[in-house]
Enzyme design. Structure first.
Site, PDB file in Angstrom:
ATOM      1  N   TYR A   1       3.552  -7.367   7.331  1.00 46.28           N
ATOM      2  CA  TYR A   1       3.855  -7.459   5.895  1.00 46.28           C
ATOM      3  C   TYR A   1       4.887  -8.565   5.654  1.00 46.28           C
ATOM      4  O   TYR A   1       4.696  -9.436   4.799  1.00 46.28           O
ATOM      5  CB  TYR A   1       4.386  -6.111   5.399  1.00 46.28           C
ATOM      6  CG  TYR A   1       4.868  -6.097   3.960  1.00 46.28           C
ATOM      7  CD1 TYR A   1       3.959  -5.955   2.911  1.00 46.28           C
ATOM      8  CD2 TYR A   1       6.229  -6.203   3.649  1.00 46.28           C
ATOM      9  CE1 TYR A   1       4.402  -5.929   1.585  1.00 46.28           C
ATOM     10  CE2 TYR A   1       6.672  -6.176   2.335  1.00 46.28           C
ATOM     11  CZ  TYR A   1       5.756  -6.039   1.306  1.00 46.28           C
ATOM     12  OH  TYR A   1       6.195  -6.015  -0.004  1.00 46.28           O
TER      13      TYR A   1
HETATM   14  N1  LIG Z   1       7.587  -1.468  -4.536  1.00 40.22           N
HETATM   15  C1  LIG Z   1       8.579  -2.294  -4.183  1.00 40.22           C
HETATM   16  O1  LIG Z   1       9.735  -1.872  -4.021  1.00 40.22           O
HETATM   17  C2  LIG Z   1       8.291  -3.766  -3.996  1.00 40.22           C
HETATM   18  C3  LIG Z   1       9.370  -4.622  -3.735  1.00 40.22           C
HETATM   19  C4  LIG Z   1       9.113  -5.979  -3.580  1.00 40.22           C
HETATM   20  C5  LIG Z   1       7.832  -6.461  -3.702  1.00 40.22           C
HETATM   21  N2  LIG Z   1       6.801  -5.604  -3.944  1.00 40.22           N
HETATM   22  C6  LIG Z   1       5.448  -6.171  -4.080  1.00 40.22           C
HETATM   23  O2  LIG Z   1       4.904  -5.740  -5.311  1.00 40.22           O
HETATM   24  C7  LIG Z   1       3.473  -5.788  -5.233  1.00 40.22           C
HETATM   25  C8  LIG Z   1       2.895  -4.501  -5.790  1.00 40.22           C
HETATM   26  O3  LIG Z   1       3.227  -3.445  -4.910  1.00 40.22           O
HETATM   27  P1  LIG Z   1       3.501  -1.950  -5.423  1.00 40.22           P
HETATM   28  O4  LIG Z   1       4.904  -1.656  -5.123  1.00 40.22           O
HETATM   29  O5  LIG Z   1       2.989  -1.789  -6.813  1.00 40.22           O
HETATM   30  O6  LIG Z   1       2.633  -1.135  -4.380  1.00 40.22           O
HETATM   31  P2  LIG Z   1       1.399  -0.135  -4.558  1.00 40.22           P
HETATM   32  O7  LIG Z   1       1.619   0.771  -5.695  1.00 40.22           O
HETATM   33  O8  LIG Z   1       1.201   0.474  -3.219  1.00 40.22           O
HETATM   34  O9  LIG Z   1       0.203  -1.116  -4.922  1.00 40.22           O
HETATM   35  C9  LIG Z   1      -0.448  -1.896  -3.935  1.00 40.22           C
HETATM   36  C10 LIG Z   1      -1.829  -2.244  -4.458  1.00 40.22           C
HETATM   37  O10 LIG Z   1      -2.532  -2.996  -3.449  1.00 40.22           O
HETATM   38  C11 LIG Z   1      -3.840  -2.458  -3.356  1.00 40.22           C
HETATM   39  N3  LIG Z   1      -4.455  -2.683  -2.065  1.00 40.22           N
HETATM   40  C12 LIG Z   1      -3.996  -2.252  -0.860  1.00 40.22           C
HETATM   41  N4  LIG Z   1      -4.906  -2.506   0.082  1.00 40.22           N
HETATM   42  C13 LIG Z   1      -5.949  -3.111  -0.537  1.00 40.22           C
HETATM   43  C14 LIG Z   1      -7.203  -3.578  -0.095  1.00 40.22           C
HETATM   44  N5  LIG Z   1      -7.608  -3.424   1.181  1.00 40.22           N
HETATM   45  N6  LIG Z   1      -8.050  -4.167  -0.995  1.00 40.22           N
HETATM   46  C15 LIG Z   1      -7.689  -4.292  -2.286  1.00 40.22           C
HETATM   47  N7  LIG Z   1      -6.510  -3.823  -2.772  1.00 40.22           N
HETATM   48  C16 LIG Z   1      -5.673  -3.236  -1.898  1.00 40.22           C
HETATM   49  C17 LIG Z   1      -3.659  -0.971  -3.595  1.00 40.22           C
HETATM   50  O11 LIG Z   1      -4.893  -0.357  -3.906  1.00 40.22           O
HETATM   51  P3  LIG Z   1      -5.019   1.257  -4.076  1.00 40.22           P
HETATM   52  O12 LIG Z   1      -4.444   1.573  -5.417  1.00 40.22           O
HETATM   53  O13 LIG Z   1      -6.480   1.509  -4.007  1.00 40.22           O
HETATM   54  O14 LIG Z   1      -4.225   1.856  -2.963  1.00 40.22           O
HETATM   55  C18 LIG Z   1      -2.675  -0.983  -4.743  1.00 40.22           C
HETATM   56  O15 LIG Z   1      -3.354  -1.154  -5.967  1.00 40.22           O
HETATM   57  C19 LIG Z   1       3.142  -6.039  -3.767  1.00 40.22           C
HETATM   58  O16 LIG Z   1       2.789  -7.395  -3.598  1.00 40.22           O
HETATM   59  C20 LIG Z   1       4.438  -5.747  -3.043  1.00 40.22           C
HETATM   60  O17 LIG Z   1       4.551  -6.486  -1.854  1.00 40.22           O
HETATM   61  C21 LIG Z   1       6.990  -4.271  -4.089  1.00 40.22           C
END
Ligand SMILES: NC(=O)c1ccc[n+]([C@@H]2O[C@H](COP(=O)([O-])OP(=O)(O)OC[C@H]3O[C@@H](n4cnc5c(N)ncnc54)[C@H](OP(=O)(O)O)[C@@H]3O)[C@@H](O)[C@H]2O)c1
Length: 253
Positions: free
Chosen positions: A172
């Site tokens: 990641y």
């Molecule tokens: N949360 C934090 O604290 C944080 C901090 C910094 C950066 N980020 C970044 O923010 C962004 C959004 O993350 P989030 O926190 O909203 O996480 P999340 O709720 O886990 O969302 C991740 C998304 O990616 C999708 N995904 C995962 N595997 C996939 C695959 N094989 N094919 C297509 N889609 C796939 C998931 O689909 P499903 O819904 O089907 O599982 C989900 O919709 C990411 O780029 C993450 O790196 C997050």
């Protein structure tokens, strides 16, 4: 590279995304769904890209209930998606909407904190596919539509490890760093296009900690002292996606 600030307290104008078509990957995730709903309320046609059809259908209904333009669902599993499937996706957008004004690369694969030497080989490959190949391929195949737009913005969502290497972030962390190199390379190669009629720009954005499933995989104990929901930072992303960021490309926010 210095990190730029987004104007504090930014609130988008009503209808500021009217007639714009925006593709959101990871649309069913925490950040993706909050962003998709906000875009629909502001008048955007949102193309919801995700791998889980029931989640996509539920989100589709929620967007329809906002009274905004009819969204579109594109089921695609980035772990296994082929070049032909990405081409098909781009062609479908072209045929259905005839345009694309922005992409939010929000999908991400993260399982747990782990040392590189302990990473299962399959997880390395899966992470590259989802976190790197998908945003590269989608950006590349959608370029003709983005160039034809009057205001096109592509946002790569990054994380701490994208900005500086950190231990135990596994594939990641490595892919987030590579994502930073990728958005910057697009911007360097197509830099003059940010000043052209399309305004085509590429920027990366770090949302900070958000209360989502992904965060919960790494910080389970936060259920006691949770961080904010993604809705709090979505206005920043809207600023980058919308006309206020015109002319800015190759920048980290
Ligand atoms: N949360 C934090 O604290 C944080 C901090 C910094 C950066 N980020 C970044 O923010 C962004 C959004 O993350 P989030 O926190 O909203 O996480 P999340 O709720 O886990 O969302 C991740 C998304 O990616 C999708 N995904 C995962 N595997 C996939 C695959 N094989 N094919 C297509 N889609 C796939 C998931 O689909 P499903 O819904 O089907 O599982 C989900 O919709 C990411 O780029 C993450 O790196 C997050």
């Amino acid at each position: 590279m210095s990190i730029n600030a987004i104007p504090a307290g930014f609130t988008p104008q009503p209808d500021s995304f009217r007639d714009r078509v925006i593709l959101v990957t990871g649309a069913t995730g925490g950040l993706g769904s909050a962003t998709s709903l906000a875009l629909a309320r502001l008048g955007a046609t949102v193309i919801l890209v995700g791998r889980t059809v029931p989640k996509l259908e539920k989100l589709y209904d929620e967007l329809e209930a906002t009274g905004g333009p009819q969204p579109a669902i594109v089921p695609l599993n980035f772990m296994t998606a082929t070049w032909a499937e990405y081409e098909n996706l781009a062609q479908t957008i072209e045929q259905t909407f005839g345009r694309l004004d922005g992409i939010v690369h929000a999908a991400a694969h993260f399982k747990s904190f782990i040392r590189l030497e302990d990473l299962p080989p399959r997880d390395w490959l899966d992470t590259l596919q989802i976190n790197l190949t998908a945003p590269y391929t989608l950006t590349r195949l959608c370029l003709p539509m983005l160039r034809a737009s009057k205001d096109a913005s592509v946002v790569f969502v990054t994380d701490d490890a994208g900005r500086a290497p950190k231990p135990y972030q596994g594939a990641y962390g490595v892919t987030k760093a590579a994502g930073e190199a990728m958005f910057k390379t697009w911007a360097l190669e197509l830099g003059n296009e940010a000043q052209s009629a399309s305004g085509l720009r590429f920027n990366s954005w770090h949302p900070g900690p958000m209360r989502t499933l992904l965060r919960g995989k790494g910080y389970a104990s936060e259920s006691l002292t949770p961080v904010d929901f993604p809705e709090k930072v979505v206005p920043q992303l809207l600023w980058l996606l919308g006309p206020d960021s015109r002319g800015l490309s190759g920048q980290q926010f």
